[in-house]
Write a protein that holds these residues in place. Structure first.
Motif, PDB file in Angstrom:
ATOM      1  N   VAL A 138       0.951 -12.578   0.230  1.00 60.78           N
ATOM      2  CA  VAL A 138      -0.350 -11.904   0.376  1.00 60.78           C
ATOM      3  C   VAL A 138      -1.099 -12.022  -0.950  1.00 60.78           C
ATOM      4  O   VAL A 138      -0.505 -11.894  -2.011  1.00 60.78           O
ATOM      5  CB  VAL A 138      -0.231 -10.420   0.793  1.00 60.78           C
ATOM      6  CG1 VAL A 138       0.395 -10.275   2.148  1.00 60.78           C
ATOM      7  CG2 VAL A 138       0.504  -9.606  -0.229  1.00 60.78           C
TER       8      VAL A 138
ATOM      9  N   PRO B  65      -0.567 -13.943   8.232  1.00 64.50           N
ATOM     10  CA  PRO B  65      -1.920 -13.864   7.681  1.00 64.50           C
ATOM     11  C   PRO B  65      -2.169 -14.969   6.655  1.00 64.50           C
ATOM     12  O   PRO B  65      -3.212 -15.589   6.644  1.00 64.50           O
ATOM     13  CB  PRO B  65      -1.956 -12.482   7.035  1.00 64.50           C
ATOM     14  CG  PRO B  65      -0.942 -11.689   7.776  1.00 64.50           C
ATOM     15  CD  PRO B  65       0.125 -12.645   8.187  1.00 64.50           C
TER      16      PRO B  65
ATOM     17  N   THR C 184      -5.575  -8.485  -0.825  1.00 70.02           N
ATOM     18  CA  THR C 184      -5.069  -7.726   0.315  1.00 70.02           C
ATOM     19  C   THR C 184      -4.508  -6.394  -0.165  1.00 70.02           C
ATOM     20  O   THR C 184      -3.837  -6.340  -1.193  1.00 70.02           O
ATOM     21  CB  THR C 184      -3.957  -8.517   1.020  1.00 70.02           C
ATOM     22  OG1 THR C 184      -4.514  -9.716   1.511  1.00 70.02           O
ATOM     23  CG2 THR C 184      -3.368  -7.719   2.168  1.00 70.02           C
ATOM     24  N   SER C 185      -4.812  -5.362   0.580  1.00 68.20           N
ATOM     25  CA  SER C 185      -4.266  -4.053   0.244  1.00 68.20           C
ATOM     26  C   SER C 185      -3.141  -3.723   1.207  1.00 68.20           C
ATOM     27  O   SER C 185      -3.377  -3.584   2.398  1.00 68.20           O
ATOM     28  CB  SER C 185      -5.350  -2.985   0.347  1.00 68.20           C
ATOM     29  OG  SER C 185      -6.315  -3.218  -0.632  1.00 68.20           O
ATOM     30  N   LEU C 186      -1.956  -3.613   0.677  1.00 67.34           N
ATOM     31  CA  LEU C 186      -0.835  -3.205   1.522  1.00 67.34           C
ATOM     32  C   LEU C 186      -0.845  -1.679   1.658  1.00 67.34           C
ATOM     33  O   LEU C 186      -1.664  -0.999   1.058  1.00 67.34           O
ATOM     34  CB  LEU C 186       0.471  -3.704   0.931  1.00 67.34           C
ATOM     35  CG  LEU C 186       0.584  -5.220   0.888  1.00 67.34           C
ATOM     36  CD1 LEU C 186       1.869  -5.645   0.202  1.00 67.34           C
ATOM     37  CD2 LEU C 186       0.531  -5.808   2.281  1.00 67.34           C
ATOM     38  N   GLU C 187       0.096  -1.185   2.435  1.00 59.53           N
ATOM     39  CA  GLU C 187       0.132   0.261   2.718  1.00 59.53           C
ATOM     40  C   GLU C 187       0.367   1.064   1.422  1.00 59.53           C
ATOM     41  O   GLU C 187       0.828   0.519   0.435  1.00 59.53           O
ATOM     42  CB  GLU C 187       1.277   0.551   3.686  1.00 59.53           C
ATOM     43  CG  GLU C 187       1.241  -0.274   4.952  1.00 59.53           C
ATOM     44  CD  GLU C 187       0.211   0.205   5.940  1.00 59.53           C
ATOM     45  OE1 GLU C 187       0.032   1.418   6.044  1.00 59.53           O
ATOM     46  OE2 GLU C 187      -0.420  -0.636   6.601  1.00 59.53           O
TER      47      GLU C 187
ATOM     48  N   GLU D 166       1.853  -1.041  -3.670  1.00 65.64           N
ATOM     49  CA  GLU D 166       0.869  -1.711  -4.506  1.00 65.64           C
ATOM     50  C   GLU D 166       1.502  -2.812  -5.348  1.00 65.64           C
ATOM     51  O   GLU D 166       0.835  -3.773  -5.709  1.00 65.64           O
ATOM     52  CB  GLU D 166       0.167  -0.695  -5.416  1.00 65.64           C
ATOM     53  CG  GLU D 166      -0.817   0.221  -4.693  1.00 65.64           C
ATOM     54  CD  GLU D 166      -0.137   1.428  -4.069  1.00 65.64           C
ATOM     55  OE1 GLU D 166       1.087   1.575  -4.218  1.00 65.64           O
ATOM     56  OE2 GLU D 166      -0.844   2.237  -3.435  1.00 65.64           O
TER      57      GLU D 166
END
Lengths: 657, 376
Positions: A449, A413, A453-456, A460
């Motif tokens: 990232v 990404p 971007t929001s990770l799972e 955080e």
């Protein structure tokens, strides 16, 4: 007070204590003394404090010792830290106890020797290949080991007097883990046969003799050790579902030949070792939630009794008297050498090693004095660094911050990494192509990232945000090109990731020994696997590269699974590797962002009080200037009431006239 | 008991001799409390009473009364209909790589906190062109609405549907949208709570899971008080909603049924009623496949057009009337705790429970391993 000074103080205050008893004495004696007294004067507290500080200092001192200086053995009253670290003839104990180790450095495993009473850790083989699984011959003159120096994995035997190496097996298949027969004529070893690991026997001296297969089972059979009675071979097999210790009797045939010694359905055993008379068998166990991981001793005189836990360890070795064990322990990304007695008492504070240990042997070895020339040459070999950071010059940024640099030809990404770690990634990628024959790092799940971007959930504060981490593509697992082995260390779960080699003729990679962990099994409706977060899967066939190991040679550490990984698939986090450079997450973030960017917007109220236009007469509760505590629903009626009068005041004048 | 009494008596003597001895007094009080006598202010009568108290007869000496002791319990009748459901699975909950039960529910467990059955995601009610983009949870007006996950408030007030702040004709009424702290596949997740009577938060505020963000009302286009709950990603837009029943954690021991129903040509069948009948209890649940028009999106992996959440684990009969056939088409599926059960229907081949193929990488070497290797 210097560390040495602290050590001296500790010793002088407690006279006549040998170095190995020092720790326990330091720990116990001040407390004992105080117990005798009725009251504890403040001075005693101070003494205790100083003592505890010195103990801490000693512990630090012991831990910080370089690998080459291992003060071990009960006999040595003085720590061997005085040793200069260079090879000198006087230190070498020709017929004495020698520990043989195979330790990885720069992604290649080399053989090392160390003598507890003198010789520091000394490299005896070197080269851009791996030498693993050393085994000392019964006559103490030869060392068998496995090596891929010829392009494929074969067995070799080294003469310890001359350093001369002869090749024993010559097959394209993987051969490893040799163990001598008591008469020194045969080697029992593991070999890759019929798409899985099997155990065979080869003659050491007669090259024309045929290789005798011992096991024929579709499961993985490996790590054989020949019992001193000559009629039994202990080995590891996954024929029972997971890896267990099995005993093969050479006098029996058929199914009667094999007997399961460990019987641990949720633990994976490894590295069995007999003691000198074959009365006890030592092995290492990696347990998944049931029982302890570590070293176990099984007693041949009481075969029905479960093996006894001794201490932590990934692999172990007996000394000649079967009174002490040498053990390799590990932290998630570090290996240590340590020693226990049979009661599990620590005889040697864990000393860090430079890399993963691929083999261990302990015994009296007939070493020449001085050491053979090939040993000295290997010892003095300078191992070049695998990579070094190249800083890309750029415009000045305030506050000593760093840049992200693009990484070429990588799908991700955001194909960028921190300027200090990108060279390491590129070097790792090139090395992996060399080892596995194809480019698994071409498509990453994630590199850097951005903050947007929001990770799972639970990620955080992930290392991916710092640009010092990458995640390999987990879709390789769907295609069967990647498997993971579960390793529980402490309370945390880690994974060892293997990626399949492009060429499967034995010239690349190694077979997988232990059963991988199948996370998807919890979807298969067995409550037990559901609780365990999965189950063992059959050992896959083929040749694989241990990516976790290779990455760690380049400084990339694996990360633990999130605590909820058993019920949260993405929490397993097995694809991610981080090169932290020893800093914590926040410091690493500060290398990219100003502190203001990292202020979590979370616990901050909006600065202005924006009234909301509502159609109903009840206006929404507006935040007061008080802290957020006031936002409890119980206060809402009060707010509404105070707001009502202004709306009702216009009406009364119209009624009064 | 005797010893105790003697001790108390002795203590009282001492007390009389040394009336100012407070330690003894405390001890005495304690003892008198222990001996289970009346707690008097003046110690003397208490002690006297204790001393004269007859000994408690041994248990064996008690003669049973003619009427044995019994509880007065109501006669058991028909099992009452209970709306009780087990507590939810902890979030995030994802047994497989493609599950994503990342959210709690906006309504607490003391109320009905599951979606209304006949107007689920993809349902049609107001008109053929208006397809439901969320689920409705009907609760009494004033019920607290709670954040389904941690995040930042990005919208409060009227106009969320029309994206015009303050538009008081907006069908969503008073609505709140949360941008969550976490995402899915690196994409931003949002949840929307509409038709509130009152809001408890302001834009920019950070909320945690379970924090009260407002109260149930019937502002906007409603037929009664309820909360309309939506899950959106990657944008906070009406056109990026997904079925919330695949995102809110099921009750413990319960599961979710996901279906994809197609006709002979492989086209999705719209608005067909599917009955799901529990073999164990005989209870029938109903769901409809998604409507055609509007802004419904299928899950990236399941590509479903029907979801039925909150099913107790067990075997179910799935039946529906296909096209103009005389008889129902039916199959049996099993719901497993905390898991998604998937089925497809194809007009030609009928039912299948084979899960969708997992995605793989195009850059991988074409040659596959000779034996099946497990997924990690």
């Amino acid at each position: 007070m210097s560390l040495r000074g602290a050590f001296g103080f500790c010793r002088s205050s407690l006279l006549k204590i040998t170095s190995l008893h020092l720790l326990t004495s330091c720990l116990s004696s001040p407390i004992n003394r105080q117990n005798k007294k009725e009251s504890v004067p403040p001075r005693a507290f101070r003494v205790q404090k100083i003592l505890s500080l010195t103990i801490a200092a000693f512990l630090l001192f012991a831990c910080s010792q370089p690998v080459g200086q291992i003060p071990v053995s009960e006999d040595s009253p003085e720590p061997v830290s005085e040793a200069t670290g260079t090879l000198s003839a006087s230190q070498l104990n020709g017929g004495g106890e020698t520990i043989f180790l195979s330790i990885e450095e720069n992604g290649y495993a080399h053989l090392f020797i160390v003598q507890p009473q003198g010789l520091p850790l000394t490299r005896i083989t070197t080269g851009e290949w791996s030498d693993i699984a050393p085994a000392l011959s019964p006559d103490h003159t030869q060392l068998a080991f496995a090596s891929d120096r010829g392009g494929v994995w074969d067995l070799y035997v080294m003469n310890l007097q001359t350093g001369e190496v002869i090749q024993v097996t010559d097959s394209p298949e993987y051969d490893s883990a040799p163990s001598w027969s008591p008469d020194g004529q045969w080697l029992v070893y593991e070999t890759y046969l019929n798409e899985n690991l099997e155990i065979s026997v080869v003659s050491v001296n007669d090259p024309s003799a045929e290789i005798i297969p011992l096991t024929q089972n579709p499961a993985s059979d490996h790590s054989p050790v020949w019992a001193p009675d000559g009629r039994h071979v202990a080995f590891i097999s996954s024929r029972g579902g997971d890896s267990d210790v099995w005993l093969a009797s050479l006098d029996l045939a058929g199914d009667e030949r094999y007997q399961n010694l460990s019987n641990t359905p949720f633990a994976s055993e490894n590295h069995p070792v007999w003691n000198f008379d074959g009365s006890q068998l030592l092995w290492a166990s990696i347990s998944q939630t049931v029982g302890y991981s570590g070293l176990y001793v099984w007693n041949a005189n009481e075969p029905a009794r479960a093996a006894r836990w001794i201490g932590d360890g990934l692999m172990g070795a007996w000394d000649e008297t079967a009174q002490r064990l040498i053990a390799v322990t590990n932290a998630p990304n570090q290996y240590y050498l340590t020693s226990y007695d049979l009661q599990g008492n620590l005889l040697l504070a864990p000393s860090p090693l430079s890399g993963r240990v691929r083999g261990l042997a302990w015994g009296s070895a007939d070493l020449s004095d001085p050491l053979p020339e090939s040993f000295t040459r290997a010892a003095n070999d300078a191992i070049p660094a695998l990579w070094s950071p190249i800083v890309t010059p750029g415009p000045e940024v305030p506050g000593q911050r760093w840049y992200l640099v693009p990484i070429e030809n990588v799908q991700a990404p955001f194909p960028q990494l921190h300027d200090l770690v990108d060279e390491s990634f590129i070097a790792l990628r090139e090395r992996f192509i060399l080892e596995a024959g194809w480019d698994a790092f071409a498509s990453l799940e994630n590199a850097f990232v951005p903050l947007t971007t929001s990770l799972e959930p639970g990620m955080e504060e992930d290392w991916l945000y710092t640009g010092r981490a990458f995640a390999i593509n987990s879709l390789m697992a769907n295609a069967g090109w990647m498997v993971t082995l579960r390793e529980d260390i402490g309370a945390q779960t880690y994974w060892r990731v293997y990626i399949r080699c492009w060429v499967q003729d034995g010239s690349m990679g190694e077979p997988i020994h232990n059963a991988p962990w199948n996370l998807s099994a919890r979807y298969e409706l067995d409550p037990r696997t559901y609780e365990q977060g999965g189950e063992y899967a059959p050992v896959p066939s083929g040749y694989w590269v241990d990516v976790t190991d290779l990455a760690s040679a380049f400084g990339w550490e694996r990360l633990p699974a999130l605590p909820n990984w058993r019920t949260f698939y993405n929490g397993a986090r097995f694809t991610e590797f981080a090169l932290t450079g020893g800093s914590d997450w926040y410091t690493a973030m500060r290398e990219l962002y100003p502190a203001e960017a990292l202020v979590t917007p979370t616990r901050v109220l909006a600065p202005t009080l924006t009234p909301t236009n509502t159609a109903t007469s009840t206006s929404t509760p507006r935040p007061t200037r008080t802290p957020r505590m006031t936002f409890t629903p119980s206060l809402t009626p009060t707010i509404t009431l105070t707001l009502l009068p202004p709306t009702s005041t216009p009406t009364p004048p119209t009624i009064i006239p | 008991m005797e010893n105790l009494t003697r001790l108390v008596r002795r203590t009282s003597y001492r007390l009389i001799m040394k009336p100012n001895n407070t330690i003894i007094l405390v001890l005495l009080l304690l003892l008198s409390a222990c001996s289970n006598t009346l707690g008097g202010v003046t110690p003397t009568p208490v002690i006297a009473l204790a001393a004269e108290q007859p000994e408690v007869p041994l248990e064996a000496g008690i003669t049973p009364s003619p009427v044995p002791f019994q509880f007065n319990l109501p006669t058991p009748g028909a099992e009452p209909v209970s709306a009780w459901r087990p507590p939810l699975y902890p979030i995030p909950w994802a047994m497989s790589a493609y599950d994503h039960f990342y959210f709690a529910r906006p309504i607490a467990a003391d109320q009905v906190n599951w979606p209304v059955a006949d107007y689920r995601y993809g349902g049609v009610f107001f008109g053929r062109n208006i397809v439901h983009t969320g689920v409705d949870i009907p609760t009494p007006e004033g019920t607290p609405i709670m954040a389904a996950g941690p995040g930042t408030i990005v919208w409060t007030g009227w106009g969320l549907f029309s994206e015009t702040p303050g538009n008081q004709t907006d069908p969503y009424g008073l609505a709140v949208a949360i941008r969550h702290d976490f995402g899915y596949n690196d994409q931003q997740l949002y949840t929307v709570y509409a038709h509130m009577s009152l809001m408890n938060v302001i834009k920019g505020q950070h909320v945690e899971t379970g924090e009260v963000i407002g109260f149930v009302g019937s502002t906007g286009a409603t037929t009664g008080p309820h909360v309309h709950f939506e899950v959106r990603f990657p944008f906070n837009s009406f056109f990026y909603t997904y079925n919330p029943e695949l995102w809110i954690a099921p009750p413990q021991g319960w599961g979710v049924l996901v279906g994809r129903m197609m006709n002979e040509k492989g086209e999705l069948i719209q608005q067909v009623k599917v009955a799901v009948r529990s073999e164990a209890t005989g209870k029938t649940f109903e769901a409809r496949t998604y409507g055609k028009r509007g802004a419904v999106n299928a899950d990236p992996y399941y590509q479903e057009n029907m979801v039925l959440g909150d099913l107790p684990a067990g075997v179910y009969k799935v039946s529906f009337r296909y096209a103009d056939e005389d008889r129902d088409r039916q199959t049996w599926v099993e719901i497993f705790p905390g898991q998604v059960t998937y089925f497809t229907f194809n007009g030609q081949d009928g039912f299948s429970t084979e899960r969708p193929p997992v995605p793989t990488l195009d850059f991988l070497p074409t040659e596959l391993p000779s034996t099946l290797t497990p997924q990690p």
